[in-house]
Each structure stands twice: as C-alpha cells, then as structure tokens.
Design a protein around this motif. Structure first.
Motif, mmCIF file in Angstrom:
data_model
loop_
_atom_site.group_PDB
_atom_site.id
_atom_site.type_symbol
_atom_site.label_atom_id
_atom_site.label_comp_id
_atom_site.label_asym_id
_atom_site.label_seq_id
_atom_site.Cartn_x
_atom_site.Cartn_y
_atom_site.Cartn_z
ATOM 1 N N ARG A 1 0.762 -0.934 -0.004
ATOM 2 C CA ARG A 1 -0.370 -0.278 -0.109
ATOM 3 C C ARG A 1 1.237 1.295 -0.343
ATOM 4 O O ARG A 1 2.084 1.170 0.206
ATOM 5 N N ARG B 1 -0.883 2.503 4.872
ATOM 6 C CA ARG B 1 0.228 1.970 5.862
ATOM 7 C C ARG B 1 0.130 2.070 7.061
ATOM 8 O O ARG B 1 1.074 1.715 7.541
ATOM 9 N N ASP C 1 -3.241 -7.894 0.869
ATOM 10 C CA ASP C 1 -4.821 -7.168 1.278
ATOM 11 C C ASP C 1 -5.444 -7.433 -0.121
ATOM 12 O O ASP C 1 -6.671 -6.936 -0.137
#
Length: 131
Positions: free
Chosen positions: A36, A41, A53
């Motif tokens: 991410r 994050r 994810d």
C-alpha cells in the motif's frame, strides 16, 4: 463480472497456498499490506505488513479474490455460500476430499463430499457425470 471474494480472519496466505496445492489454482495477482502507499499503511502493525491486501486466483474458470481482514470487519461464518468443485473422475474427487479430511476440515455431510475448511469455506466436491 462477478467474482467470489473471501475475506479471511485467519491467514489468507495459507488459504491461497492450499487452493494452489489442492486444485492447481494459479495466483495471478497479489498485493500485500506492505505494498500500500505509505499513508495507507502508516497505522498498520508491523506484524501485519505481509498479510494479503488483495489477491486474485484463477480457480478453473472462476476468478476468486481473497484478502486478510485487517480492519476488524464484522464477519459471520455461515453455510449460505459455498464453492462447488467438479472433477472429471471419482479418484480425483476422493483424493481432494481425503486431503480436506486429513487437514482437519469438518465433514458437513458424510458420503456426499461436503466439507468446511478451517477458514469457514464450505466445498461441495462433485464428480462429472458420464453420459
């Protein structure tokens, strides 16, 4: 396009590997929490960075999507959704059924090929009829 999506509370990576091993599924895309953007994050526990994810798995003619629940979403395990997997021959059906049982899956219907794995996913294991 509609795809089954499994939000897993206990190790989506293990489920991904199991699907590849049992059904010769193929992971075509995977993004982990660590992938991410930094801002997305920043509040994630370091132990969760390797969790999935988003993952897309080709499972026969179906694309399955799986992810780890890192948001604490309300998840209820039930029996209203399951996967039906059809094999070409009885030997393959039995081999996969036996593997599920060996891995500790719950037998939902004896003699029918209906099991539930440790992730709460129910599978109907069928053999294609010969005409």
């Amino acid at each position: 396009q509609q795809n089954p999506y499994f939000l897993i509370t206990n190790n989506a990576e293990k489920l991904r590997i199991r699907l590849e091993e049992l059904f010769n599924a193929n992971t075509v895309y995977i993004q982990r929490i660590k992938d991410r953007p930094l801002e997305a994050r920043k509040d994630v526990d370091e132990r969760d960075l390797e969790k999935i994810d988003q993952c897309v798995i080709l499972f026969g003619d179906v694309k399955l999507m799986i992810a780890d629940d890192t948001e604490g979403l309300p998840i209820t395990k039930g029996n209203n959704v399951s996967l039906c997997v059809t094999f070409e021959n009885v030997e393959d059906t039995k081999r996969i059924y036996d593997k599920f049982v060996e891995l500790g899956s719950e037998i939902l219907h004896e003699g029918y090929g209906y099991v539930k794995d440790e992730f709460g996913i129910a599978y109907h294991l069928f053999t294609k009829r010969k005409n």
